[in-house]
Motif scaffolding. Structure first.
Motif, PDB file in Angstrom:
ATOM      1  N   MET A  30      39.434  62.313  43.171  1.00  0.00           N
ATOM      2  CA  MET A  30      39.535  61.371  41.471  1.00  0.00           C
ATOM      3  C   MET A  30      41.164  61.113  42.413  1.00  0.00           C
ATOM      4  O   MET A  30      41.494  62.165  41.898  1.00  0.00           O
ATOM      5  CB  MET A  30      38.815  60.615  40.851  1.00  0.00           C
ATOM      6  N   SER A  31      41.581  59.381  41.589  1.00  0.00           N
ATOM      7  CA  SER A  31      42.998  59.089  41.868  1.00  0.00           C
ATOM      8  C   SER A  31      42.929  58.297  41.466  1.00  0.00           C
ATOM      9  O   SER A  31      42.206  57.297  40.578  1.00  0.00           O
ATOM     10  CB  SER A  31      43.448  59.386  42.785  1.00  0.00           C
ATOM     11  N   THR A  32      44.199  57.527  40.508  1.00  0.00           N
ATOM     12  CA  THR A  32      44.270  56.918  40.157  1.00  0.00           C
ATOM     13  C   THR A  32      44.554  55.467  41.156  1.00  0.00           C
ATOM     14  O   THR A  32      45.016  55.216  42.217  1.00  0.00           O
ATOM     15  CB  THR A  32      45.747  56.642  39.618  1.00  0.00           C
ATOM     16  N   ILE A  33      44.078  54.608  40.628  1.00  0.00           N
ATOM     17  CA  ILE A  33      43.980  53.644  41.140  1.00  0.00           C
ATOM     18  C   ILE A  33      44.571  52.378  40.874  1.00  0.00           C
ATOM     19  O   ILE A  33      43.898  51.710  39.544  1.00  0.00           O
ATOM     20  CB  ILE A  33      42.355  52.812  41.751  1.00  0.00           C
ATOM     21  N   ILE A  34      45.324  51.183  41.455  1.00  0.00           N
ATOM     22  CA  ILE A  34      45.820  49.832  40.880  1.00  0.00           C
ATOM     23  C   ILE A  34      44.913  48.774  41.617  1.00  0.00           C
ATOM     24  O   ILE A  34      44.713  48.955  42.983  1.00  0.00           O
ATOM     25  CB  ILE A  34      47.339  50.123  41.549  1.00  0.00           C
ATOM     26  N   ALA A  35      44.711  48.218  40.510  1.00  0.00           N
ATOM     27  CA  ALA A  35      43.529  47.285  41.859  1.00  0.00           C
ATOM     28  C   ALA A  35      44.329  45.368  41.351  1.00  0.00           C
ATOM     29  O   ALA A  35      45.006  45.291  39.706  1.00  0.00           O
ATOM     30  CB  ALA A  35      42.355  46.966  42.150  1.00  0.00           C
ATOM     31  N   GLY A  36      44.084  44.719  41.934  1.00  0.00           N
ATOM     32  CA  GLY A  36      44.914  43.081  41.559  1.00  0.00           C
ATOM     33  C   GLY A  36      43.794  41.458  41.931  1.00  0.00           C
ATOM     34  O   GLY A  36      43.149  42.343  42.955  1.00  0.00           O
ATOM     35  N   HIS A  37      43.855  40.897  40.688  1.00  0.00           N
ATOM     36  CA  HIS A  37      42.934  39.568  41.868  1.00  0.00           C
ATOM     37  C   HIS A  37      43.644  38.950  42.254  1.00  0.00           C
ATOM     38  O   HIS A  37      44.405  38.975  42.263  1.00  0.00           O
ATOM     39  CB  HIS A  37      42.507  39.241  40.487  1.00  0.00           C
ATOM     40  N   PHE A  38      42.881  38.090  43.533  1.00  0.00           N
ATOM     41  CA  PHE A  38      43.548  37.066  44.210  1.00  0.00           C
ATOM     42  C   PHE A  38      42.227  36.445  44.516  1.00  0.00           C
ATOM     43  O   PHE A  38      41.678  36.236  44.571  1.00  0.00           O
ATOM     44  CB  PHE A  38      44.182  37.476  45.423  1.00  0.00           C
ATOM     45  N   GLN A  39      43.013  34.715  44.875  1.00  0.00           N
ATOM     46  CA  GLN A  39      42.056  33.750  45.133  1.00  0.00           C
ATOM     47  C   GLN A  39      41.260  33.244  46.557  1.00  0.00           C
ATOM     48  O   GLN A  39      40.647  33.223  46.501  1.00  0.00           O
ATOM     49  CB  GLN A  39      43.551  32.231  44.878  1.00  0.00           C
ATOM     50  N   LEU A  40      42.147  33.877  47.417  1.00  0.00           N
ATOM     51  CA  LEU A  40      42.360  33.637  48.729  1.00  0.00           C
ATOM     52  C   LEU A  40      41.979  34.216  49.201  1.00  0.00           C
ATOM     53  O   LEU A  40      43.004  35.685  49.402  1.00  0.00           O
ATOM     54  CB  LEU A  40      43.206  32.550  49.144  1.00  0.00           C
ATOM     55  N   GLN A  41      40.984  34.884  50.700  1.00  0.00           N
ATOM     56  CA  GLN A  41      40.954  35.756  51.574  1.00  0.00           C
ATOM     57  C   GLN A  41      42.186  35.938  52.237  1.00  0.00           C
ATOM     58  O   GLN A  41      42.690  36.712  52.713  1.00  0.00           O
ATOM     59  CB  GLN A  41      39.574  35.243  53.141  1.00  0.00           C
ATOM     60  N   GLU A  42      42.845  34.391  52.204  1.00  0.00           N
ATOM     61  CA  GLU A  42      43.407  34.672  53.241  1.00  0.00           C
ATOM     62  C   GLU A  42      45.235  36.053  52.558  1.00  0.00           C
ATOM     63  O   GLU A  42      45.710  36.907  52.977  1.00  0.00           O
ATOM     64  CB  GLU A  42      44.999  33.281  53.452  1.00  0.00           C
ATOM     65  N   VAL A  82      34.047  40.442  43.401  1.00  0.00           N
ATOM     66  CA  VAL A  82      33.418  41.040  41.923  1.00  0.00           C
ATOM     67  C   VAL A  82      32.590  39.876  41.410  1.00  0.00           C
ATOM     68  O   VAL A  82      33.200  38.579  41.318  1.00  0.00           O
ATOM     69  CB  VAL A  82      34.081  40.858  41.226  1.00  0.00           C
ATOM     70  N   ASN A  83      31.755  39.921  41.598  1.00  0.00           N
ATOM     71  CA  ASN A  83      30.578  38.209  41.699  1.00  0.00           C
ATOM     72  C   ASN A  83      30.995  38.456  39.738  1.00  0.00           C
ATOM     73  O   ASN A  83      31.505  38.988  39.354  1.00  0.00           O
ATOM     74  CB  ASN A  83      28.961  39.155  41.373  1.00  0.00           C
ATOM     75  N   GLN A  84      30.401  37.188  39.417  1.00  0.00           N
ATOM     76  CA  GLN A  84      29.787  36.592  38.017  1.00  0.00           C
ATOM     77  C   GLN A  84      29.357  37.482  36.964  1.00  0.00           C
ATOM     78  O   GLN A  84      28.225  38.106  37.463  1.00  0.00           O
ATOM     79  CB  GLN A  84      29.836  35.446  37.397  1.00  0.00           C
ATOM     80  N   PRO A  85      29.336  37.776  35.202  1.00  0.00           N
ATOM     81  CA  PRO A  85      29.614  38.410  34.741  1.00  0.00           C
ATOM     82  C   PRO A  85      27.850  38.505  34.585  1.00  0.00           C
ATOM     83  O   PRO A  85      27.131  36.859  34.522  1.00  0.00           O
ATOM     84  CB  PRO A  85      29.508  38.528  33.213  1.00  0.00           C
ATOM     85  N   GLY A  86      27.091  39.006  35.221  1.00  0.00           N
ATOM     86  CA  GLY A  86      25.208  39.283  34.996  1.00  0.00           C
ATOM     87  C   GLY A  86      24.561  38.904  36.369  1.00  0.00           C
ATOM     88  O   GLY A  86      23.913  38.789  36.578  1.00  0.00           O
ATOM     89  N   GLN A  87      25.424  38.552  37.087  1.00  0.00           N
ATOM     90  CA  GLN A  87      25.628  39.046  38.586  1.00  0.00           C
ATOM     91  C   GLN A  87      24.710  39.877  39.536  1.00  0.00           C
ATOM     92  O   GLN A  87      25.047  39.771  40.475  1.00  0.00           O
ATOM     93  CB  GLN A  87      25.256  37.401  39.415  1.00  0.00           C
ATOM     94  N   GLY A 101      36.361  37.378  41.623  1.00  0.00           N
ATOM     95  CA  GLY A 101      37.032  36.850  42.668  1.00  0.00           C
ATOM     96  C   GLY A 101      37.174  38.303  43.454  1.00  0.00           C
ATOM     97  O   GLY A 101      36.976  39.256  43.213  1.00  0.00           O
ATOM     98  N   MET A 102      38.436  38.018  44.166  1.00  0.00           N
ATOM     99  CA  MET A 102      38.274  39.109  45.425  1.00  0.00           C
ATOM    100  C   MET A 102      39.086  39.819  44.341  1.00  0.00           C
ATOM    101  O   MET A 102      40.586  39.205  43.580  1.00  0.00           O
ATOM    102  CB  MET A 102      39.335  38.461  46.340  1.00  0.00           C
ATOM    103  N   HIS A 108      46.464  38.624  40.035  1.00  0.00           N
ATOM    104  CA  HIS A 108      46.534  38.072  39.209  1.00  0.00           C
ATOM    105  C   HIS A 108      46.041  39.957  38.093  1.00  0.00           C
ATOM    106  O   HIS A 108      45.123  40.046  38.868  1.00  0.00           O
ATOM    107  CB  HIS A 108      46.581  37.033  37.985  1.00  0.00           C
ATOM    108  N   HIS A 109      45.299  40.001  36.823  1.00  0.00           N
ATOM    109  CA  HIS A 109      45.275  40.881  36.354  1.00  0.00           C
ATOM    110  C   HIS A 109      45.242  42.082  36.978  1.00  0.00           C
ATOM    111  O   HIS A 109      43.815  42.698  37.199  1.00  0.00           O
ATOM    112  CB  HIS A 109      43.476  40.606  35.879  1.00  0.00           C
TER     113      HIS A 109
END
Length: 184
Positions: A1-13, A37-42, A131-132, A157-158
């Motif tokens: 295991m390692s530390t992971i940094i992740a961010g959200h983007f709106q567009l595939q580009e 990442v799907n919507q909550p509940g999906q 989102g992505m 973001h996030h």
């Protein structure tokens, strides 16, 4: 295991550019993961789909509907009995059925309007925004600043920090229901 940094983007580009910039910053392609990442509940976490076997916030529904149907049914039978000289012996039966139906609908409306808090909170917490996402596994603590700079510069973001395993571009132990540790 390692530390992971992740961010959200709106567009595939934006996702493709983030992957490219992370590679340019020295992160190996196999340590970078991009996914939706799907919507909550999906998230299909249960055999019948969805995230939970019972919907959060619906724990009191069966009791509330029975209570409403019983009360409505009793009132309907009483009204039907009073009108039996006009409606005959069918009056109390029909009155009871209609009253039970109306009572169950009223109880559902009352429970919905009450909006009672779930487990001490005012509203249900959403584990993670849909989102992505682009995630990168870090080799060490010095990599975190570099990854954060790249993601921020590209408008992520996030941005969150997690522990996990990214192998060959796949975040194998990603849990969409886990509560993210947002750092930016």
């Amino acid at each position: 295991m390692s530390t992971i940094i992740a961010g959200h983007f709106q567009l595939q580009e934006e996702v493709e550019r983030a992957k490219e910039e992370l590679r340019n910053a020295g992160f190996g392609q196999g340590r970078i993961s991009a996914f939706f990442v799907n919507q909550p509940g999906q998230h299909d976490m249960t055999p019948i789909g969805g995230d939970h076997a019972i919907s959060p916030g619906a724990s009191e529904t069966p009791e509330g509907v029975v209570e409403g149907a019983t009360t409505g049914g009793a009132v309907g039978v009483a009204i039907g009995a009073l009108t039996s000289p006009l409606s005959g012996p069918v009056g109390p039966i029909v009155g009871g059925l209609v009253g039970a139906h109306v009572g169950s609908l009223f109880s559902l409306t009352k429970m919905k309007e009450a909006g009672e808090p779930e487990e001490g909170g005012k509203n249900l917490r959403v584990p993670r925004e849909a989102g992505m996402m682009v995630a990168v596994a870090l080799d060490g603590p010095a990599d975190e600043r570099r990854a954060l700079d790249v993601l921020r510069d590209l408008g992520a973001h996030h941005i969150e920090r997690a522990e996990g395993t990214i192998e060959q571009g796949d975040w194998r132990d990603f849990d969409p229901l886990s509560m993210p540790v947002v750092i930016a």
